[in-house]
Structure formats: C-alpha cells, structure tokens
Scaffold this motif. Structure first.
Motif, mmCIF file in Angstrom:
data_model
loop_
_atom_site.group_PDB
_atom_site.id
_atom_site.type_symbol
_atom_site.label_atom_id
_atom_site.label_comp_id
_atom_site.label_asym_id
_atom_site.label_seq_id
_atom_site.Cartn_x
_atom_site.Cartn_y
_atom_site.Cartn_z
ATOM 1 N N THR A 761 52.231 -70.200 -8.546
ATOM 2 C CA THR A 761 51.292 -69.638 -7.566
ATOM 3 C C THR A 761 50.732 -70.715 -6.629
ATOM 4 N N PHE A 762 50.888 -71.983 -6.996
ATOM 5 C CA PHE A 762 50.397 -73.080 -6.165
ATOM 6 C C PHE A 762 51.549 -73.804 -5.460
ATOM 7 N N GLU A 773 45.937 -76.389 7.484
ATOM 8 C CA GLU A 773 45.587 -74.963 7.565
ATOM 9 C C GLU A 773 44.089 -74.704 7.426
ATOM 10 N N GLY A 774 43.340 -75.686 6.984
ATOM 11 C CA GLY A 774 41.916 -75.482 6.729
ATOM 12 C C GLY A 774 41.685 -75.062 5.295
ATOM 13 N N SER A 775 42.250 -73.927 4.893
ATOM 14 C CA SER A 775 42.181 -73.494 3.505
ATOM 15 C C SER A 775 43.301 -72.487 3.281
ATOM 16 N N MET A 776 43.630 -72.237 2.013
ATOM 17 C CA MET A 776 44.650 -71.225 1.711
ATOM 18 C C MET A 776 44.248 -70.479 0.451
ATOM 19 N N GLN A 777 44.581 -69.192 0.396
ATOM 20 C CA GLN A 777 44.280 -68.396 -0.789
ATOM 21 C C GLN A 777 45.545 -68.244 -1.623
ATOM 22 N N TRP A 778 45.476 -68.660 -2.900
ATOM 23 C CA TRP A 778 46.678 -68.516 -3.733
ATOM 24 C C TRP A 778 46.926 -67.050 -4.028
ATOM 25 N N GLY A 787 49.395 -68.284 2.145
ATOM 26 C CA GLY A 787 48.471 -67.756 1.160
ATOM 27 C C GLY A 787 48.379 -66.239 1.228
ATOM 28 N N THR A 788 47.523 -65.695 0.337
ATOM 29 C CA THR A 788 47.489 -64.257 0.111
ATOM 30 C C THR A 788 46.054 -63.740 0.124
ATOM 31 N N PRO A 789 45.549 -63.274 1.274
ATOM 32 C CA PRO A 789 44.176 -62.774 1.297
ATOM 33 C C PRO A 789 43.968 -61.541 0.411
ATOM 34 N N THR A 790 44.905 -60.616 0.417
ATOM 35 C CA THR A 790 44.766 -59.400 -0.388
ATOM 36 C C THR A 790 45.878 -59.348 -1.422
ATOM 37 N N MET A 791 45.503 -59.106 -2.683
ATOM 38 C CA MET A 791 46.527 -59.060 -3.728
ATOM 39 C C MET A 791 46.932 -57.629 -4.045
ATOM 40 N N HIS A 792 48.040 -57.512 -4.761
ATOM 41 C CA HIS A 792 48.548 -56.239 -5.290
ATOM 42 C C HIS A 792 48.890 -55.248 -4.172
ATOM 43 N N VAL A 793 49.319 -55.754 -3.038
ATOM 44 C CA VAL A 793 49.758 -54.875 -1.960
ATOM 45 C C VAL A 793 51.144 -54.346 -2.333
ATOM 46 N N GLY A 794 51.289 -53.046 -2.397
ATOM 47 C CA GLY A 794 52.605 -52.459 -2.688
ATOM 48 C C GLY A 794 52.987 -52.488 -4.152
#
Ligand code: SF4
Ligand code: SF4
Ligand code: FES
Lengths: 954, 59
Positions: A761-762, A773-778, A787-794
């Motif tokens: 995931t990293f 990028e400033g920051s990233m969401q794992w 990165g992945t702002p919203t999880m469990h899409v689909g």
C-alpha cells in the motif's frame, strides 16, 4: 509584508508569506478567458477578476479581500476598469466573463486608490508598530499605491484611547491599528465557525469586538484565524511582536491530533539558534487548507520548555538519582540489559512500545528492532488504548484498517451521524469543515451521552441529540440498522452486488430484540427518536458516519465498529464522496503507527505475522528468521511482568503509567521489571520506573512523515537539528546495533524507501514524491499513483463487504447501590491527551485542571455545587477534583477529562477491555461522587505536584 | 479476558463458538498466554467459561 528598508519578500532564502490570490477558488465546468493589462488568462467561469489577475501575475491592491474568505467588497482599494462597462468596479466582487478586457493600472483607478488609502491612513496612528515590524499589509499597500502623505489628517486614530487587549496568551488586539475591514469577523465565522467577533457601532464609530468583553473571556477559541486574516497589526501574534518578522519558512505537519494540519513554521535564525516566530497553517495543506486550532498554531512552546531533557541518563535502581551519561553509555546499558534478560529469561522476556506521536520512520524501526533484534513480536503501540478496535472492526468488515474518506468528503455529505466524538474539542479543524457544511444545510445527528457543542451552537442545530448511555453503543447501532431493514430503507442492490453474509445478517438484525423499542431501556433513547434518526440517515442521498473514542474505548468497541460498518453497507453509504465510516483519530500518527506494523500480530500494512509469504519479504531483507506467533499486547505485557515472564521494556514517547487504565496495576508491573528504557521529551510518569532515559526530539526537529486520520501521509521537516544531538530513529537503530543487529540508514528517507519496498500500500511513497506532491493518501500504488482519497470504490479491499452479526453483550461493569453513577471520559480543546505538551504551554490558561461534570439532579442529592472539591471513587480507586454542575450530562452519567497527572482520572478506571483487542474500557466506569473533606491537597497529590513535574508547570 | 471472547460468541452454537474462539486465540494471543489458559483448563478452573475451556483443550 515588506517595507522599503527590508529585504524584498520572496528573495531566495528570504521569508515570503504564502501567496494570496484575493478570493477563493471557484469550481466550475466552464472556463472564461479574459485579458488583464494585456495578458490573457483562462480561469473557471465565475472566478473574480482579482483572482484571475493574480493568476496572471498581476497583483491588484486590496485590503478587505483575502483568498480564505468570500469577497466582501468594502474597502474600494481593488477598483479596476473594464472595457465597455461603466465606472470602476471592485475586482474582488466582479466575476470574469469570457472575453472581458480589464485594466488594473489606469490613471483613474490609481488616483482613486490613492485617495482611499489616504483616508485610511488619516485614521491610523502614524507611529503604528506594524510599520516598524513590517508585518502590515496596509503599509505595503500604501507604498504600492503611492499614498505617502496623509492629506486628510495627521494619522491619529480616533480609537487610539480604546483599550489594547492583551488578554489572550498568544495574540494582542490593538483597536487603534484596526481598519474595520472585517476580515477577522468573517474569518471567525466562515473559516472557524465560532462567530465570536462582531462589528459594533456604525460608520466611523464602528469597531471590532469579541462580544463586548475581552478576547479571553469571550467565546473565542483562540484558533488564530482572525490573526492570520488581519491585514494590519491590529491582531498580531505576541511572538511576532516580541521577535519581529520571520526570516525563513519550513513546511511541516502539526504533531498534535489526527487531523494532521500542514503548517509553515516561520522561523528566524539557523541551526541550533533557530527560533519559531509563528506557525502558519498552509493553504496548500490537504487536511486543513489554511486553518488550524489553538494547539497547532500556538502551543509549540513545550519544545523548548525548561523541563525538556537533553541528555541521556541512567541509574541502577529506580530509587537512585539519575546520572547524566554519554549516548554510548546509555545505549550500551539498554542493549546489554536487554541481552542479559533474554539470556536468563528467554527471548520473549523483553519488548517495546512505540508511540503514535512519533513519525512513521521512527515507529517502523521500533517494530523492526523488536522483530529482528529482539527476535520476538512483543511490540505494541499506544493505539492499543484508543483505536485498536477500529483496526479490528474495519479489517473484518471492509478488509483494511482505515477511514474510508478524505476530510474534504464531508463537503458532499447531506447527513452526518456523529458517534462518540467531540470534534470541536478533539479535532477542531475537521469540526470547522463540518460546521461549514452544516451551515450550508447538511444535517447532523449526535449520538453521545454528553451534549457536546455540535448539538447546539452558533449557526449549528443538530437534527437530533441521542444521549446514548455509556456501554450501550452496540444496542444503539443495532436498533438503527433494525429500523432501516424492517422499514425497507436498506439498499438491496448494493447489498446483493457488494456484500456477503447478507441474508443471515438481515435475518439477525430484524430480530425483535434489536428493535428500538426493545433496546430503549438500555440505550436511554426513546424509540421514536431513534427511528427518526435512522430514517434521516438512511434516506439521505449521502450519509456519513464519523466516530471517536466514545466508540472504541468500550468492552464492545470492536463490535461497535463493525456495527457502524454494517449500517453504512446496508444503506449503500460507502465507496463514493460524502459517505463512509470515518474514525477521528486521537494522536497525530495513530494511523501511521498502526500502518507501520506496531501491533504484535501484524507486519506493516496489516499483514498477519502467521503468513509465511509476508514474513519471507522481511526475512530476506533483514537476514533474520521471524517468529510466526503473535507477541504480547500492552496489557498482556503488564500481566506477564507481574507473573515474572516479561522483564524488560523499551518505551518510545509514550506515558503508559499515565495513559493506560488502572494506574496501580501498571505501576506495579513497571516496578517489577529489571530494565525499563524510556525515550521521551520529558521525565514523564513512566520515567519514574525507568533505568535508562533517552531524550527524544520534538516535531520541530524531526525529519519524516505522519499519517493522519484520512490516511494522508504528510512530511515533517526539521526546522532545527535535534536539540539532544540524535534523531530518534537513530537511537533505536543504535540499540539494535549494540544487540548485534545493525540497522544502517543514511537518513529517514531510506527508512521510508524500505517501507515502500516491503509494503504494497506504500509502494509509490518516497520523500521525493511527497515533496513533489505535497501529500498522498495511501494506498499509493501503480493503479493509484497519486494516492486514494476515497476507498472501497466499486469493490471493497477484501472483495465483498462482510456483514457481521453484532450481538449486544452488556459490559460487566455495572452500577449498583455503592457506585450508582457512570463515569465517562473525554478531551478538551486546549489540552491534548495526557497533557505532557500542552500543560507546558500557555494553553494552561484555559484548562488548568480536570473538572468533573455532573447533572444538576445528581449534584443536588449529593449536595454538590459548582466549584466544590469532590471525591470520585470506583471499585478500583479514587481521586479528587473540582465539580461543575452541568446540564450537558444526562442524569446518572458524570464526565471528566484526563489531561492532568494530579487528577489521575485513570486511577479510577477499571481493567475491563474490548473483547477482541484489549482496548481499555475508559468510557464506562461505575462510580460514586461525594463532596471531599474540606482540606487542601492530599500528601500524595502534593507529592505529585512537587516531584513528577520538576519545574515550571506553566 | 478469554471469558469476554466467549461471552461475545455466546449466541452461536457450541461447535461454531469454540472454533471461532480457537481461531481468535491463534491469531491474537501470545503463545505463553495460550499455555496459561491451557494449564487453567487442564486444572479444571471453574472460572473459565465452558466454551473457552473447550477451546483451550483444542489449541
Ligand atoms: S482566534 Fe479564532 S475563535 Fe478567536 S476570535 Fe479569532 S477567529 Fe474567532
Ligand atoms: S486540528 Fe489537530 S492537527 Fe490541526 S492544528 Fe489542531 S491539533 Fe494540530
Ligand atoms: S479588496 Fe476588493 S473591495 Fe476590498
């Protein structure tokens, strides 16, 4: 801001404020192309002319506009001419239309601006301190527009005699310098959502006031948004008044709560002489977008508090005096001691505890040391005592242990279900976002025993407050789901497509014992009220759950997390913006420390230690065989210590003697150990039982990353070198090396490289990418490189969402005649956790002691009035604190915070814990309260004050 | 602590509850804790939930 005799802003190496484009960005599908002073620029339609000009590199003078606030159009400094339009419109309030041609520097507008500015200056003190400091935007603007003489008067403010307000410990208000642009008033409302400031009077007599009193006695929560917005020196940080303007900027991340705000540390000096002038929230910060709370912005003084320890120390017994020694000697004593214990008592006789306050890199090396150098899995983290049920519950249901959304998602939510959390106090910057959304019309249901501020406040009125009795959360969430399912409000299509165990769960939840009517007595919520709340949640286009420790710190914490996940799944509220199940994490790096494999059964990335293919990754890299069995959790370490099988402990940045439940038990366990090594900023409570003390670094000295509650990996950059001479990760590596397992890294970035190489995931994370990028969401992977702002899409991380039958099982902690009240615990805005940091700052002004809140009826029968010293006792212990009679509490429930060691609220909490994760049940303790004997401090309390906190409890 | 787990699974039938308890202990408990539990079960400690005791014998 600059003056003529200071170096220009933005010079390489110099200080420059973050650019201010004048008005906020506009989201629009359509574009508009305009020509400004001959330059063509394309912006989203509806963008102000001022912002478009700024984007094109043209600064239009302005006073009342700033890009964190909606345009106001009051100062008339920003006038421009538009071809084909009459007059001189204000550029901040004029939207761009396609094809517009704008001139910002015609003679006419220049003359008008000069006039306006001269008027302002005529009512402004000629000797205003802001000028001398160079901190005043207006002064810079005056220079820009060429207003040098004040033709309308001699520059003396008519409010000069008004009182200068220095009551706030962090900033001053000087009405004489105020130009009534109302940026502060708007910031307090629009950005912070507190509405503490108003404009009093009219026209020339108008002035800003915090509700007719001084700042300290007002509703102000000292977030500093008004100070940041003020273009003059009317509102100014005390630190800047004292030190003058900063000379350089370091981009970094707040080290307090799980919101993880991005900051610009604005400093003077270099190297060890670096001094922080102020912390300025970064507009580019993904979590906070330019806002902050009183802790992050102002409460950094603990980093150079006199209590801060800067030298390694050792002693042979905990009754001896500390002896200052070299790093080598301290590290050797720790390493030799650990090795000796393992020789005599076995490999499993030692372990480590890592801290959610430390960086990912610092935490990662602790678990590496334990698994590879110690050769066991006895590693745990303080997340055990707060969010371990989140880990278990979300993993079981969704397949990974993390919140599903980014914070911004709340801007799309229509209904927010807030359970067991008090964001205005514990996660203030998220609360500001939430309040903004509520002002736009979203609704909130608050499920919490206490009537928190979000139930009723300025421009906030909850659709419902459900005072769920402590200990009944699972009954409550089941009743919500029961209502949804039996009233046919569930999302059948989502369930069939995305989830498993659907039929068995639906049959379970529809059972009559889960109905609101059947659970009414346990939860204390009238059935009809609960049904209405369930309908509101289920019928909203987007409904989001946010929760805090009021969910997790229960004997059924894990079950409750699964119950909330169930509720989100049956209503299809998962996998897009505006919905989800979102833990509000306590400490800054709780998420990160869990991600980094700090639990005894898990390697980094939530992979169970029993999986050979995962162990192989690390065994190949580290050259050591890993133990496939889970190790001891924090409470098990204490039990094993008392049983004599666990004898040595390394504690990184965590005050387990104060923050863990049932203090006596913990102290006895610590006392029984042969070697306790504490690494911390201060000689904390745990250090009283330590043999080796290793001084740690503050966040201002750290190089690394924190991961916030939205899985956002933020960089922490050092403003100055480690004050005690060593990076914290290096200390851990030195101990491991001294035990025969070298862990060489050239810098923290190499630790992150190892994390990325071993944790899927990293995979795409590195310091270089974060810097870019400033920051990233794992997860940051090939599939999601940014990165992945919203999880469990689909699809859920585990494939199908798992509906779990969440049977309500009451806690064994019951009230009875002797202990008829239930104690529950929480936090307050100005203090943080056990208070080690905030108690060492001027935040003490607001919360000098822990207070017991008690309902008027309960107080009355006990003869308790506000201000009385009361004795709070439970089956395990008692403590004394001051009472506040408060209708915030339901009858039968009392409440306190746990920020001060002298109160030791944990003296009374029990050893009960979450069945799955052992997270202590802080939120439910049967207690009795009585007026304390008229007396001063007990001997023990006096000793606590004198000894535990050596100097300056400022 | 083990009793808490058994209490959470009390609604299941005996066989499934015991299987789930065993799985939980395997996944989350340090071996020395499992050994302690086994010893208690072997000694017939009557403070143990019967299903926990059954699980302990199956570890
Ligand atoms: S510090 Fe924050 S809460 Fe206080 S007046 Fe300023 S904006 Fe409002
Ligand atoms: S909200 Fe949290 S992260 Fe942000 S400034 Fe306050 S304490 Fe720091
Ligand atoms: S900046 Fe446009 S009117 Fe004040």
């Amino acid at each position: 801001m600059t003056t003529l005799d200071q170096p220009a802003l933005g010079e390489p190496g110099g200080y420059a404020p973050e650019p201010d484009l004048g008005t906020p960005p506009v989201a629009s599908q359509a574009d508009a192309t305009v020509t400004i002073d001959g330059r063509q620029v394309t912006v989203p339609a509806g963008t102000s002319v001022m912002r478009a000009a700024a984007v094109a590199g043209i600064d239009v003078p302005k006073l009342c506009a700033t890009d964190s606030l909606k345009a106001f159009g009051s100062c008339r400094m920003c006038l421009v001419e538009v071809d084909g339009a009459r007059g001189t419109p204000a550029s901040c309030t004029t939207p761009c239309a396609d094809g517009m041609v704008v001139s910002t520097q015609t003679e006419q507008v220049q003359r008008l601006r000069r006039n306006v500015m001269e008027l302002y200056l005529s009512d402004h003190p000629a000797d205003c301190q802001g000028c001398a400091r160079g901190s005043c935007e207006m002064q810079a603007m005056a220079v820009t527009v060429g207003a040098v003489e004040a033709r309308y008067g001699n520059g003396r403010d008519h409010l000069a005699e008004s009182s200068y307000d220095a009551s706030n410990p962090y900033f001053d208000y000087d009405p004489a310098a105020c130009i009534v642009c109302s940026r502060c008033v708007r910031a307090c409302g629009e950005v912070q959502g507190t509405f503490a400031l108003t404009v009093e009077g009219r026209g020339f007599d108008s002035r800003i006031t915090p509700g007719g009193t001084d700042f300290l006695s007002s509703e102000c929560v000292s977030c500093g948004a008004c100070v940041q917005a003020c273009p003059t020196s009317a509102l100014q940080e005390k630190s800047l008044i004292e030190l003058g303007m900063p000379t350089r900027v370091v981009d970094t991340t707040c080290a307090y709560c799980g919101v993880g705000c991005s900051f610009r540390a604005e400093v003077q000096g270099t190297g060890e002489d670096t001094q922080v002038v102020r912390m300025m929230p970064a507009k580019t910060g993904g979590a906070n977008e330019g806002h902050s709370c009183v802790k992050g912005r102002f409460a950094y003084g603990y980093t150079n508090h006199p209590d801060r320890q800067l030298h390694p120390m050792v002693r042979d017994s905990i009754d001896d005096e500390w002896r200052v020694v070299s790093w080598e000697e301290a590290v050797a004593k720790a390493a030799d001691g650990f090795s000796a214990i393992q020789r005599d008592h076995g490999v499993g006789a030692i372990g480590g505890i890592s801290s959610s306050r430390c960086t990912n890199e610092e935490v990662y090396v602790v678990q590496k040391m334990v698994r590879a150098a110690f050769g066991n899995n006895n590693v745990d983290t303080c997340a055990r005592v707060c969010h371990s049920p989140t880990g278990y519950g979300l993993n079981q249901t969704f397949g990974t242990s993390a919140g599903t959304q980014d914070f911004k998602s709340v801007e799309q939510a229509d209904v927010v279900l807030l359970i067991g959390a008090n964001p205005t106090d514990a996660h203030p910057v998220f609360a500001s976002r939430l309040k903004r959304r509520l002002r736009q019309g979203a609704q909130i249901v608050v499920a919490d025993p206490r009537r928190i501020d979000l139930v009723h406040g300025p421009h906030v009125e909850a659709a419902a407050h459900l005072p769920v009795l402590p200990g009944s959360n699972v009954a409550f969430v089941n009743a919500m789901a029961h209502t949804v399912v039996t009233e046919g409000l569930h999302d059948e299509a989502f369930l069939r497509e995305r989830c498993e165990n659907v039929d068995s769960y639906l049959a379970f939840i529809a059972r009559p014992e889960n109905s609101p009517e059947a659970t009414e007595e346990v939860t204390g919520i009238p059935a009809e009220q609960l049904r209405a709340a369930a309908r509101l949640y289920a019928e909203a286009p987007n409904a989001a759950i946010y929760y805090g420790l009021g969910v997790t710190e229960h004997s059924q914490g894990s079950t409750m997390v699964m119950g909330m996940a169930n509720l989100a799944m049956i209503t299809g509220n998962i996998g897009r913006e505006g919905v989800g199940v979102n833990p509000l994490r306590g400490q800054n790096n709780v998420q990160g420390s869990c991600d980094m494999g700090s639990f005894p059964h898990e390697l980094p990335g939530y992979r169970h230690i029993s999986r050979p293919e995962v162990r192989a990754i690390y065994e190949d890299l580290w050259g050591r065989t890993l133990d496939p069995e889970p190790g001891l959790r924090i409470p098990n370490m204490f039990d094993s210590a008392l049983a004599g099988t666990f004898r040595g402990l390394y504690v990184q940045g965590e005050d387990i003697a104060q923050s863990d439940p049932n203090t006596q038990h913990v102290e006895a366990a610590l006392r029984s150990m042969d070697l306790v090594v504490v690494q911390d900023l201060f000689l904390n409570e745990t250090a009283r039982f330590a043999h080796v003390f290793l001084p740690g670094t503050s966040f201002l000295e750290k190089d690394g990353t924190f991961t916030n509650a939205e899985r956002r990996i933020n960089r922490v950059r050092p403003a100055l070198p480690p004050r005690q001479g060593k990076d914290e990760w290096q200390i851990t590596c030195d101990i491991a090396a001294a035990m025969g397992f070298p862990m060489p890294y050239a810098g923290a970035h190499e630790i992150m490289d190892e994390i990325a190489a071993t944790t899927p995931t990293f995979a795409g994370v590195s310091f270089a990418r974060l810097d870019a990028e400033g920051s990233m969401q794992w997860p940051v992977t090939d599939a999601a490189p940014h990165g992945t702002p919203t999880m469990h899409v689909g699809e859920f991380v585990r494939g199908k969402g798992n509906l779990v039958e969440t049977v309500y099982v009451p806690t064994t902690e019951r009230t009875n005649r002797r202990f008829p009240l239930v104690l529950t615990t929480g936090r307050i805005l100005s203090q943080y956790n056990v208070g080690a940091q905030t108690r060492r700052t001027a935040n003490q002004t607001w919360h000098p002691e822990d207070i017991l809140e008690i309902h008027p009826a309960d107080a009355h029968v006990r003869g308790i009035s506000t201000g009385d010293l009361v004795e709070l006792s439970s089956r395990v212990g008692s403590t004394t604190l001051r009472a506040e009679v408060s209708e915030r509490m339901p009858a039968g429930v009392v409440y306190t915070t746990f920020h001060h060691p002298v109160t030791g609220a944990n003296v009374v909490t029990t050893e009960n814990s979450d069945w799955a994760t052992n997270c202590p049940e802080y939120k439910v303790t049967a207690v009795e309260v009585g007026v304390a004997n008229a007396r001063g401090l007990t001997d023990a309390e006096a000793a606590a004050r004198d000894e535990r906190e050596p100097a300056g409890r400022s | 602590m083990g009793n808490d787990i058994a209490r959470q699974l009390a609604h299941l039938d005996e066989e499934e509850a015991v299987t789930r308890i065993v799985a939980h202990l395997d996944r989350f408990w340090d071996p020395r804790m499992r050994r302690t539990l086994q010893a208690l079960a072997a000694a017939g400690d009557d403070t143990l939930d019967p299903r926990l005791a059954a699980a302990a014998r199956r570890l």
